[in-house]
Design an enzyme around this catalytic site. Sequence first.
Site, PDB file in Angstrom:
ATOM      1  N   ASN A 100      -6.335   7.442  -8.463  1.00 43.92           N
ATOM      2  CA  ASN A 100      -6.596   8.067  -7.494  1.00 43.92           C
ATOM      3  C   ASN A 100      -7.777   8.460  -7.049  1.00 43.92           C
ATOM      4  O   ASN A 100      -9.056   8.414  -6.346  1.00 43.92           O
ATOM      5  CB  ASN A 100      -5.076   7.855  -7.054  1.00 43.92           C
ATOM      6  CG  ASN A 100      -4.275   7.647  -6.697  1.00 43.92           C
ATOM      7  OD1 ASN A 100      -3.967   6.570  -7.663  1.00 43.92           O
ATOM      8  ND2 ASN A 100      -3.862   7.158  -5.684  1.00 43.92           N
ATOM      9  N   ALA A 146       2.397  -2.498   3.206  1.00 51.74           N
ATOM     10  CA  ALA A 146       2.560  -2.562   1.990  1.00 51.74           C
ATOM     11  C   ALA A 146       4.283  -2.539   1.370  1.00 51.74           C
ATOM     12  O   ALA A 146       4.951  -3.576   1.385  1.00 51.74           O
ATOM     13  CB  ALA A 146       1.314  -2.649   0.651  1.00 51.74           C
ATOM     14  N   LYS A 186       4.056   9.184 -13.074  1.00 56.20           N
ATOM     15  CA  LYS A 186       3.599   8.737 -11.706  1.00 56.20           C
ATOM     16  C   LYS A 186       2.405   9.516 -11.045  1.00 56.20           C
ATOM     17  O   LYS A 186       1.779   9.438 -11.084  1.00 56.20           O
ATOM     18  CB  LYS A 186       4.754   7.942 -10.133  1.00 56.20           C
ATOM     19  CG  LYS A 186       3.408   6.616  -9.802  1.00 56.20           C
ATOM     20  CD  LYS A 186       3.109   5.925  -9.981  1.00 56.20           C
ATOM     21  CE  LYS A 186       2.105   5.055  -9.448  1.00 56.20           C
ATOM     22  NZ  LYS A 186       2.790   4.922  -7.829  1.00 56.20           N
ATOM     23  N   GLU A 244      -4.073  10.685   0.512  1.00 54.68           N
ATOM     24  CA  GLU A 244      -2.861  11.393   0.225  1.00 54.68           C
ATOM     25  C   GLU A 244      -3.454  12.405  -0.682  1.00 54.68           C
ATOM     26  O   GLU A 244      -2.766  13.199  -1.495  1.00 54.68           O
ATOM     27  CB  GLU A 244      -2.045  10.399   0.206  1.00 54.68           C
ATOM     28  CG  GLU A 244      -1.294   8.941   1.269  1.00 54.68           C
ATOM     29  CD  GLU A 244      -0.439   8.968   0.756  1.00 54.68           C
ATOM     30  OE1 GLU A 244      -0.477   7.783  -0.836  1.00 54.68           O
ATOM     31  OE2 GLU A 244       0.927   8.566   0.250  1.00 54.68           O
ATOM     32  N   SER A 287      -5.101   2.935  -4.644  1.00 55.50           N
ATOM     33  CA  SER A 287      -4.921   2.828  -3.031  1.00 55.50           C
ATOM     34  C   SER A 287      -5.969   4.270  -2.063  1.00 55.50           C
ATOM     35  O   SER A 287      -6.155   3.665  -0.916  1.00 55.50           O
ATOM     36  CB  SER A 287      -3.507   3.695  -2.398  1.00 55.50           C
ATOM     37  OG  SER A 287      -3.144   4.261  -3.486  1.00 55.50           O
TER      38      SER A 287
HETATM   39  N1  LIG Z   1       0.071  -0.402  -1.807  1.00 52.20           N
HETATM   40  C1  LIG Z   1       0.518   0.039  -3.021  1.00 52.20           C
HETATM   41  O1  LIG Z   1       0.611  -0.948  -3.960  1.00 52.20           O
HETATM   42  C2  LIG Z   1       1.594   1.714  -3.302  1.00 52.20           C
HETATM   43  C3  LIG Z   1       2.086   2.286  -2.560  1.00 52.20           C
HETATM   44  N2  LIG Z   1       2.866   4.009  -2.507  1.00 52.20           N
HETATM   45  C4  LIG Z   1       2.992   3.935  -1.786  1.00 52.20           C
HETATM   46  O2  LIG Z   1       4.380   3.698  -1.224  1.00 52.20           O
HETATM   47  C5  LIG Z   1       3.731   4.864   0.483  1.00 52.20           C
HETATM   48  C6  LIG Z   1       3.165   3.574   1.073  1.00 52.20           C
HETATM   49  O3  LIG Z   1       2.007   3.068   1.025  1.00 52.20           O
HETATM   50  P1  LIG Z   1       1.525   1.794   1.723  1.00 52.20           P
HETATM   51  O4  LIG Z   1       2.927   0.766   2.020  1.00 52.20           O
HETATM   52  O5  LIG Z   1       0.533   0.946   0.820  1.00 52.20           O
HETATM   53  O6  LIG Z   1       0.733   2.115   2.812  1.00 52.20           O
HETATM   54  P2  LIG Z   1       0.701   1.757   3.989  1.00 52.20           P
HETATM   55  O7  LIG Z   1      -0.402   1.615   5.228  1.00 52.20           O
HETATM   56  O8  LIG Z   1       0.196   0.050   4.102  1.00 52.20           O
HETATM   57  O9  LIG Z   1       1.850   1.237   5.358  1.00 52.20           O
HETATM   58  C7  LIG Z   1       2.185   2.302   6.060  1.00 52.20           C
HETATM   59  C8  LIG Z   1       2.974   1.977   6.849  1.00 52.20           C
HETATM   60  O10 LIG Z   1       3.285   3.274   7.883  1.00 52.20           O
HETATM   61  C9  LIG Z   1       3.269   2.773   8.728  1.00 52.20           C
HETATM   62  N3  LIG Z   1       2.755   3.912   9.943  1.00 52.20           N
HETATM   63  C10 LIG Z   1       1.958   5.606   9.953  1.00 52.20           C
HETATM   64  N4  LIG Z   1       2.418   5.682  11.013  1.00 52.20           N
HETATM   65  C11 LIG Z   1       3.541   5.718  12.004  1.00 52.20           C
HETATM   66  C12 LIG Z   1       4.944   6.221  12.594  1.00 52.20           C
HETATM   67  N5  LIG Z   1       3.953   6.922  13.262  1.00 52.20           N
HETATM   68  N6  LIG Z   1       5.640   5.354  13.107  1.00 52.20           N
HETATM   69  C13 LIG Z   1       6.252   4.240  12.568  1.00 52.20           C
HETATM   70  N7  LIG Z   1       4.960   3.998  11.646  1.00 52.20           N
HETATM   71  C14 LIG Z   1       3.918   4.904  11.194  1.00 52.20           C
HETATM   72  C15 LIG Z   1       1.612   2.561   9.589  1.00 52.20           C
HETATM   73  O11 LIG Z   1       1.453   1.067  10.764  1.00 52.20           O
HETATM   74  P3  LIG Z   1       0.148   1.689  11.392  1.00 52.20           P
HETATM   75  O12 LIG Z   1      -0.187   0.233  11.362  1.00 52.20           O
HETATM   76  O13 LIG Z   1       1.361   1.694  12.960  1.00 52.20           O
HETATM   77  O14 LIG Z   1      -0.284   2.655  11.099  1.00 52.20           O
HETATM   78  C16 LIG Z   1       1.847   1.222   8.136  1.00 52.20           C
HETATM   79  O15 LIG Z   1       2.221   0.249   8.409  1.00 52.20           O
HETATM   80  C17 LIG Z   1       2.100   5.971   0.285  1.00 52.20           C
HETATM   81  O16 LIG Z   1       2.784   7.666  -0.628  1.00 52.20           O
HETATM   82  C18 LIG Z   1       1.668   5.343  -1.239  1.00 52.20           C
HETATM   83  O17 LIG Z   1       1.211   6.399  -1.746  1.00 52.20           O
HETATM   84  C19 LIG Z   1       3.273   3.227  -4.314  1.00 52.20           C
HETATM   85  C20 LIG Z   1       3.519   2.991  -4.912  1.00 52.20           C
HETATM   86  C21 LIG Z   1       2.371   1.677  -5.024  1.00 52.20           C
HETATM   87  C1  LIG Z   2      -0.925   3.236 -10.489  1.00 51.61           C
HETATM   88  C2  LIG Z   2      -2.066   3.154  -9.367  1.00 51.61           C
HETATM   89  C3  LIG Z   2      -3.329   4.387  -9.701  1.00 51.61           C
HETATM   90  C4  LIG Z   2      -3.166   1.611  -9.555  1.00 51.61           C
HETATM   91  O1  LIG Z   2      -4.028   2.054  -8.623  1.00 51.61           O
HETATM   92  C5  LIG Z   2      -1.392   3.416  -7.913  1.00 51.61           C
HETATM   93  O2  LIG Z   2      -0.956   4.074  -8.455  1.00 51.61           O
HETATM   94  C6  LIG Z   2      -2.259   3.457  -6.679  1.00 51.61           C
HETATM   95  O3  LIG Z   2      -3.693   2.800  -6.884  1.00 51.61           O
HETATM   96  O4  LIG Z   2      -2.491   4.406  -5.673  1.00 51.61           O
END
Ligand SMILES: NC(=O)C1=CN([C@@H]2O[C@H](COP(=O)(O)OP(=O)(O)OC[C@H]3O[C@@H](n4cnc5c(N)ncnc54)[C@H](OP(=O)(O)O)[C@@H]3O)[C@@H](O)[C@H]2O)C=CC1
Ligand SMILES: CC(C)(CO)C(=O)C(=O)O
Length: 376
Positions: free
Chosen positions: A232, A16, A224, A328, A316
């Site tokens: 969470n 994402a 945050k 996480e 999440s």
């Molecule tokens: N989603 C949100 O709204 C928010 C997320 N965050 C933070 O951002 C970070 C990412 O979250 P998010 O994007 O939601 O996570 P996702 O699970 O959507 O994305 C993680 C990606 O990493 C890939 N991945 C995992 N292992 C590997 C590897 N060994 N090599 C290559 N790619 C790999 C996964 O692919 P695969 O399909 O292969 O597993 C997946 O596409 C987290 O720390 C989250 O807490 C922060 C704010 C908001």
């Molecule tokens: C801000 C909040 C708590 C929104 O749900 C978030 O960052 C998450 O879900 O990981």
Amino acid sequence: MTTSAKPVIHILGLGAMGALLAVDLLRFTNATVVPLFRSQERLHRFQNDFNSTLAVRKLFEKDQPLLSCKLECSESPETFAGEMIKNLIITTKTYQTAEALQPYLRFIGRDTNLILVQNGLGVAEMLKEKVFTDPETQPQLFQGVISHGGFHDQGFTFNHAGLGDLKIARLPWDHSKPIQSEEDASKDRRENELVKILTEPAFAENFQTTQMTYQEMLLGQLYKFLVNACINPVTSIVDCVNGELADDSADIFSLIIDECLRVLKVAYTPLFEYETRYHGREGYPPVPVLSVLNTENMVKEVIRLGCVVNRHNSSSMRQDTLYLRDTEIDYINGYIVKLADKYQLNAKVNRTIQSLVDLRLALNRKRKLEGDMRSK
Ligand SMILES: NC(=O)C1=CN([C@@H]2O[C@H](COP(=O)(O)OP(=O)(O)OC[C@H]3O[C@@H](n4cnc5c(N)ncnc54)[C@H](OP(=O)(O)O)[C@@H]3O)[C@@H](O)[C@H]2O)C=CC1
Ligand SMILES: CC(C)(CO)C(=O)C(=O)O
């Protein structure tokens, strides 16, 4: 630091957050974006089944436009050509970071700009202690604190659910000297290729990116962190949508935040002493640490941001427990427990929260495997 004619940014973690960044980098900068997939199988699925095309739907914009872009190049460990990586954005989940980096470590060196765009704490410390241990090859390390909301739709289409922002700063390799001057930050804006790209006006305006000193970013990161340390796990444990907690959660949030702050004040002493030590000092920005990071204010902020602004959101971590994915928790409440152990402090509240999240996930997995006893 030289600037490439057409800079290349590798993204490790095209989920994402990775997708949101990739699409807007392609829309608003001249960077070539190269996703690094986990395996050749996933790479070929992207290239062959989805024509190397990534799409993001902007849910908060009128008509919810779907923005798609075809990527010129994408790699996996098996195909990686072997040039040194210049700019690397890491958007895997925190616990996936070390394993994801492993195949590319030999292509990361002093001239690599590496930014962590993740929730939680402890990944940078893990990388310093266990991965980048040779000062001769340590990359230029940065942190991004992102408040955009996004989730997977299908295939390589993602939904940008909430317009937030991205705070970025250089991470100090020496934890004992974390404070940076405004000149330190502006030097990176002038000279560091990745910072220059992420602060390019068109991209920065659309993605709401601000680059700052480490101490300014750390205030945002701990803010945050406290939101995530409450919303969470509690939404996961009681299995509810964020907004359902708005009226009755002040007590549990207060217990979590109080203990977190007691530990963070010891682990991040320079930040909590910053206002005293740097008050009025030329070239160092004011950072309102104590008026923000106190229990009374943070309980209100957690409820406002977590339960009102994001009231319709399923956190999440709750999504991870519902889809039986690892969480996480070890980099959120579990990291407080780790810090407490390091500094001989008590962290029973966060240890209990961590254990209850693990129990929630284990129970959900058990029900999937053995059936739900409640309906028998
Ligand atoms: N989603 C949100 O709204 C928010 C997320 N965050 C933070 O951002 C970070 C990412 O979250 P998010 O994007 O939601 O996570 P996702 O699970 O959507 O994305 C993680 C990606 O990493 C890939 N991945 C995992 N292992 C590997 C590897 N060994 N090599 C290559 N790619 C790999 C996964 O692919 P695969 O399909 O292969 O597993 C997946 O596409 C987290 O720390 C989250 O807490 C922060 C704010 C908001
Ligand atoms: C801000 C909040 C708590 C929104 O749900 C978030 O960052 C998450 O879900 O990981």
